[in-house]
Design a protein around this motif. Structure first.
Motif, PDB file in Angstrom:
ATOM      1  N   PRO A  79       0.642  -1.440   0.130  1.00  0.00           N
ATOM      2  CA  PRO A  79       0.020  -0.018   0.021  1.00  0.00           C
ATOM      3  C   PRO A  79       1.073   0.880  -0.067  1.00  0.00           C
ATOM      4  O   PRO A  79       2.234   1.159   0.762  1.00  0.00           O
ATOM      5  N   GLY A  80       0.234   2.126  -0.542  1.00  0.00           N
ATOM      6  CA  GLY A  80       1.176   3.544  -0.633  1.00  0.00           C
ATOM      7  C   GLY A  80       2.490   3.233  -1.755  1.00  0.00           C
ATOM      8  O   GLY A  80       3.050   4.755  -2.437  1.00  0.00           O
ATOM      9  N   LEU A  81       2.278   2.134  -2.529  1.00  0.00           N
ATOM     10  CA  LEU A  81       3.345   2.342  -3.849  1.00  0.00           C
ATOM     11  C   LEU A  81       3.976   3.688  -4.377  1.00  0.00           C
ATOM     12  O   LEU A  81       1.895   3.130  -5.088  1.00  0.00           O
ATOM     13  N   SER A  82       4.030   3.958  -5.274  1.00  0.00           N
ATOM     14  CA  SER A  82       4.012   5.110  -6.021  1.00  0.00           C
ATOM     15  C   SER A  82       3.802   4.076  -7.722  1.00  0.00           C
ATOM     16  O   SER A  82       5.141   3.570  -7.837  1.00  0.00           O
ATOM     17  N   ILE A  83       2.705   4.475  -8.752  1.00  0.00           N
ATOM     18  CA  ILE A  83       2.466   3.734  -9.685  1.00  0.00           C
ATOM     19  C   ILE A  83       2.434   4.858 -10.405  1.00  0.00           C
ATOM     20  O   ILE A  83       2.023   6.061 -10.603  1.00  0.00           O
ATOM     21  N   SER A  84       3.301   4.517 -12.002  1.00  0.00           N
ATOM     22  CA  SER A  84       2.050   5.084 -13.472  1.00  0.00           C
ATOM     23  C   SER A  84       1.072   4.677 -14.056  1.00  0.00           C
ATOM     24  O   SER A  84       1.276   3.228 -14.274  1.00  0.00           O
ATOM     25  N   ILE A  85       0.240   4.818 -13.957  1.00  0.00           N
ATOM     26  CA  ILE A  85      -1.181   4.485 -15.216  1.00  0.00           C
ATOM     27  C   ILE A  85      -0.628   5.306 -16.598  1.00  0.00           C
ATOM     28  O   ILE A  85      -1.144   6.395 -16.938  1.00  0.00           O
ATOM     29  N   SER A  86      -0.688   4.048 -17.539  1.00  0.00           N
ATOM     30  CA  SER A  86      -0.806   4.629 -18.936  1.00  0.00           C
ATOM     31  C   SER A  86      -1.811   3.764 -19.631  1.00  0.00           C
ATOM     32  O   SER A  86      -2.335   2.458 -19.192  1.00  0.00           O
ATOM     33  N   LEU A  87      -2.106   4.554 -20.525  1.00  0.00           N
ATOM     34  CA  LEU A  87      -3.430   3.789 -21.526  1.00  0.00           C
ATOM     35  C   LEU A  87      -3.213   3.771 -22.618  1.00  0.00           C
ATOM     36  O   LEU A  87      -2.179   4.742 -23.143  1.00  0.00           O
ATOM     37  N   MET A  88      -3.321   1.739 -22.685  1.00  0.00           N
ATOM     38  CA  MET A  88      -3.316   2.259 -24.445  1.00  0.00           C
ATOM     39  C   MET A  88      -4.514   1.379 -25.155  1.00  0.00           C
ATOM     40  O   MET A  88      -4.216  -0.322 -24.773  1.00  0.00           O
ATOM     41  N   VAL A  89      -5.470   2.245 -25.571  1.00  0.00           N
ATOM     42  CA  VAL A  89      -6.621   1.754 -25.478  1.00  0.00           C
ATOM     43  C   VAL A  89      -6.372  -0.316 -26.653  1.00  0.00           C
ATOM     44  O   VAL A  89      -6.448   0.182 -27.263  1.00  0.00           O
ATOM     45  N   PRO A  90      -7.162  -0.820 -25.706  1.00  0.00           N
ATOM     46  CA  PRO A  90      -8.133  -1.039 -24.677  1.00  0.00           C
ATOM     47  C   PRO A  90      -7.479  -0.877 -23.443  1.00  0.00           C
ATOM     48  O   PRO A  90      -7.824  -1.749 -21.999  1.00  0.00           O
ATOM     49  N   LEU A  91      -6.349  -1.354 -23.366  1.00  0.00           N
ATOM     50  CA  LEU A  91      -5.794  -2.157 -21.766  1.00  0.00           C
ATOM     51  C   LEU A  91      -4.376  -0.703 -21.158  1.00  0.00           C
ATOM     52  O   LEU A  91      -4.703   0.566 -22.095  1.00  0.00           O
ATOM     53  N   ILE A  92      -5.008  -0.962 -20.088  1.00  0.00           N
ATOM     54  CA  ILE A  92      -4.226  -0.240 -19.240  1.00  0.00           C
ATOM     55  C   ILE A  92      -2.616  -0.968 -18.276  1.00  0.00           C
ATOM     56  O   ILE A  92      -2.997  -2.026 -18.144  1.00  0.00           O
ATOM     57  N   VAL A  93      -1.400  -0.046 -18.401  1.00  0.00           N
ATOM     58  CA  VAL A  93      -0.340  -0.549 -18.231  1.00  0.00           C
ATOM     59  C   VAL A  93       0.104   0.268 -17.084  1.00  0.00           C
ATOM     60  O   VAL A  93      -0.075   1.261 -17.039  1.00  0.00           O
ATOM     61  N   ILE A  94      -0.037  -0.925 -15.819  1.00  0.00           N
ATOM     62  CA  ILE A  94       0.400  -0.121 -14.541  1.00  0.00           C
ATOM     63  C   ILE A  94       1.334  -0.376 -14.045  1.00  0.00           C
ATOM     64  O   ILE A  94       1.998  -1.935 -14.123  1.00  0.00           O
ATOM     65  N   ALA A  95       2.664   0.274 -13.929  1.00  0.00           N
ATOM     66  CA  ALA A  95       3.939  -0.238 -13.051  1.00  0.00           C
ATOM     67  C   ALA A  95       4.740   0.938 -12.530  1.00  0.00           C
ATOM     68  O   ALA A  95       4.248   1.831 -11.631  1.00  0.00           O
ATOM     69  N   PRO A  96       5.146   0.281 -10.979  1.00  0.00           N
ATOM     70  CA  PRO A  96       5.741   0.890 -10.063  1.00  0.00           C
ATOM     71  C   PRO A  96       6.589   2.663 -10.381  1.00  0.00           C
ATOM     72  O   PRO A  96       7.422   2.673 -11.811  1.00  0.00           O
ATOM     73  N   ASP A  97       6.630   3.918 -10.414  1.00  0.00           N
ATOM     74  CA  ASP A  97       7.097   4.899 -10.591  1.00  0.00           C
ATOM     75  C   ASP A  97       7.527   5.604  -9.049  1.00  0.00           C
ATOM     76  O   ASP A  97       6.118   6.391  -9.103  1.00  0.00           O
ATOM     77  N   ALA A  98       8.523   5.872  -8.738  1.00  0.00           N
ATOM     78  CA  ALA A  98       8.888   6.600  -7.647  1.00  0.00           C
ATOM     79  C   ALA A  98       8.256   8.306  -7.784  1.00  0.00           C
ATOM     80  O   ALA A  98       7.723   9.105  -7.362  1.00  0.00           O
ATOM     81  N   ALA A  99       8.365   8.945  -9.081  1.00  0.00           N
ATOM     82  CA  ALA A  99       7.829  10.558 -10.217  1.00  0.00           C
ATOM     83  C   ALA A  99       7.068  11.024 -10.149  1.00  0.00           C
ATOM     84  O   ALA A  99       6.004  11.855  -9.992  1.00  0.00           O
ATOM     85  N   SER A 100       5.569   9.174  -9.573  1.00  0.00           N
ATOM     86  CA  SER A 100       4.793   9.685 -10.289  1.00  0.00           C
ATOM     87  C   SER A 100       3.548  10.288  -8.962  1.00  0.00           C
ATOM     88  O   SER A 100       3.750   9.918  -7.557  1.00  0.00           O
ATOM     89  N   ARG A 101       2.448  10.663  -9.208  1.00  0.00           N
ATOM     90  CA  ARG A 101       1.259  11.039  -8.135  1.00  0.00           C
ATOM     91  C   ARG A 101       0.709  10.764  -7.517  1.00  0.00           C
ATOM     92  O   ARG A 101      -0.388  10.154  -6.605  1.00  0.00           O
TER      93      ARG A 101
END
Length: 161
Positions: A79-101
């Motif tokens: 819980p609390g891990l910073s992640i980036s959420i990228s939209l690649m229609v129709p998919l969503i790709v999520i990865a750890p990213d310390a710089a993300s909000r």
């Protein structure tokens, strides 16, 4: 009314006589040595080997919270891990990213923003397919129709071969 049954009673005890422990262990070892080997294990082609991914079918609530947390647990995302959420229609790709909000909620869930839900036309109760790729530390989310299309293509290839 019912025919009478004559149950035969044994005239002597049927319980086995005690066997010394050493003799019992020896006889078990002898039996194991005489036993034929078990059935051979099936050998599968590489494409059938266990994968390093974890997949589930889950739902989303009215606030964009994805119900199933088990893919995040498979990735060991706290819980609390910073992640980036990228939209690649129709998919969503999520990865750890310390710089993300964006981040994993304090309860360990992923929450999709209204903007992403609007673009993909996802509403409360929709089913989503989630795959956690253990080796690449990525989470992919999409509609089950993506899997349906993939399976359909595989079936077509199989019938053409």
């Amino acid at each position: 009314m019912f025919p009478s049954l004559n149950w035969a009673t044994p005239s002597r005890s049927t319980s086995p006589s005690p066997v010394p422990r050493d003799e019992l262990q020896d006889s078990e070892q002898d039996a194991a040595a005489k036993r034929p080997p078990g059935l051979p294990l099936a050998q599968f082609p590489d494409r059938f080997r266990p994968s390093r991914s974890y997949s589930v079918l889950t739902t989303i609530d009215i606030n964009g919270r994805i119900a199933d947390r088990s893919p995040l647990q498979a990735l060991a995302w706290p819980p609390g891990l910073s992640i980036s959420i990228s939209l690649m229609v129709p998919l969503i790709v999520i990865a750890p990213d310390a710089a993300s909000r964006e981040h994993v909620t304090s309860q360990g869930h992923i929450r999709l923003s209204a903007a992403i839900r609007h673009v993909l036309q996802i509403t409360s109760g929709h089913r989503l397919y989630m795959t956690a790729a253990i080796d690449t530390d990525r989470l992919t989310i999409g509609p089950p129709s993506v899997i349906d299309e993939f399976v359909s293509r595989l079936q077509q290839e199989a019938t053409q071969a």
